[in-house]
Design a protein around this motif. Structure first.
Motif, mmCIF file in Angstrom:
data_model
loop_
_atom_site.group_PDB
_atom_site.id
_atom_site.type_symbol
_atom_site.label_atom_id
_atom_site.label_comp_id
_atom_site.label_asym_id
_atom_site.label_seq_id
_atom_site.Cartn_x
_atom_site.Cartn_y
_atom_site.Cartn_z
ATOM 1 N N LYS A 25 0.838 -1.218 0.000
ATOM 2 C CA LYS A 25 0.000 0.000 0.000
ATOM 3 C C LYS A 25 0.862 1.253 0.000
ATOM 4 O O LYS A 25 0.579 2.217 -0.712
ATOM 5 N N THR A 26 1.940 1.225 0.813
ATOM 6 C CA THR A 26 2.834 2.379 0.893
ATOM 7 C C THR A 26 3.527 2.626 -0.442
ATOM 8 O O THR A 26 3.628 3.769 -0.901
ATOM 9 N N GLU A 28 2.495 1.687 -3.416
ATOM 10 C CA GLU A 28 1.483 2.142 -4.379
ATOM 11 C C GLU A 28 1.183 3.616 -4.162
ATOM 12 O O GLU A 28 1.085 4.391 -5.116
ATOM 13 N N GLY A 29 1.077 4.001 -2.877
ATOM 14 C CA GLY A 29 0.810 5.401 -2.545
ATOM 15 C C GLY A 29 1.953 6.328 -2.942
ATOM 16 O O GLY A 29 1.751 7.518 -3.166
ATOM 17 N N ALA A 30 3.169 5.759 -3.013
ATOM 18 C CA ALA A 30 4.341 6.560 -3.399
ATOM 19 C C ALA A 30 4.440 6.711 -4.911
ATOM 20 O O ALA A 30 5.330 7.404 -5.416
ATOM 21 N N GLY A 31 3.535 6.043 -5.654
ATOM 22 C CA GLY A 31 3.511 6.200 -7.106
ATOM 23 C C GLY A 31 4.179 5.090 -7.895
ATOM 24 O O GLY A 31 4.404 5.237 -9.102
ATOM 25 N N CYS A 32 4.489 3.982 -7.232
ATOM 26 C CA CYS A 32 5.114 2.869 -7.951
ATOM 27 C C CYS A 32 4.128 2.241 -8.930
ATOM 28 O O CYS A 32 3.009 1.889 -8.553
ATOM 29 N N THR A 67 10.255 0.615 1.278
ATOM 30 C CA THR A 67 9.704 1.315 2.436
ATOM 31 C C THR A 67 10.766 1.528 3.504
ATOM 32 O O THR A 67 10.824 2.569 4.140
#
Length: 198
Positions: A25-26, A28-32, A67
């Motif tokens: 989730k982290t 994905e949230g960072a734009g990966c 992360t």
């Protein structure tokens, strides 16, 4: 031209699935836009197939995103090897929990400092270890590592005299065949007798 953000997520065991979900989730949230994930111990490097796959996938201008550093590298030395490989490909590394990005001069500086500090700490630890050994030797308390194969000399001689071959002796005593040969050579067992009994 800006490249792709590629994530890498890792947990050690299946029991850590919640941790893996959190990383995904982290990232994905960072734009990966692409994430490689695996469940494998940090010390079991050869089995880290997804990390190897991620490194092959990355192209010049891309950024590898994790992360936390401990999700990526098993040691400072391993981290610097990875950084060298990424730099050679023109790929940056971003560590989200540290807020570090090696595409920036500050990010590179921080990583160089981390590596230098780790090397300094290792040198101090080795120096203390050497000093401790020297003191123990001076006090007659340091014997060094016990030579496990040599400690079984009597058993090797006994088994050889009973007609047991080198491979059998090695297997029975949990030592190598080379150790068996060395022990018998030290005992000055006739080479023909040694060869004839194997």
């Amino acid at each position: 031209m800006s490249g792709q953000l590629v994530g890498y997520a890792r947990v050690s065991t299946v029991a850590q699935d919640a941790g893996l979900e959190g990383q995904l989730k982290t990232l994905e949230g960072a734009g990966c836009t692409r994430v490689f994930e695996e469940r494998v111990s940090s010390v079991d490097l050869p089995a880290r197939e997804k990390l190897a796959e991620a490194l092959r996938y990355l192209r010049e201008g891309d950024t590898l995103v994790v992360t936390k550093l401990d999700r990526l590298a098993r040691s400072t030395g391993h981290l610097h090897d990875l950084l060298g490989e990424l730099e050679a490909k023109g790929v940056s590394l971003k560590v989200l929990d540290m807020g570090v990005d090696t595409s920036t001069p500050t990010g590179k500086l921080i990583f160089n400092l981390v590596g230098s500090i780790a090397q300094f700490e290792r040198e101090i630890m080795l120096e203390r270890q050497r000093e401790g050994i020297a003191k123990a030797r001076a006090a007659g308390k340091y014997k060094g590592r016990k030579p496990t194969a040599r400690a079984k000399t009597g058993q090797v001689r006994q088994l050889q005299s009973e007609g047991m071959g080198a491979t059998q002796i090695a297997r029975k005593l949990g030592i190598s065949r080379a150790s068996v040969y060395r022990i018998l050579a030290d005992l000055k067992i006739d080479s023909q007798e040694i060869e004839g009994s194997w």
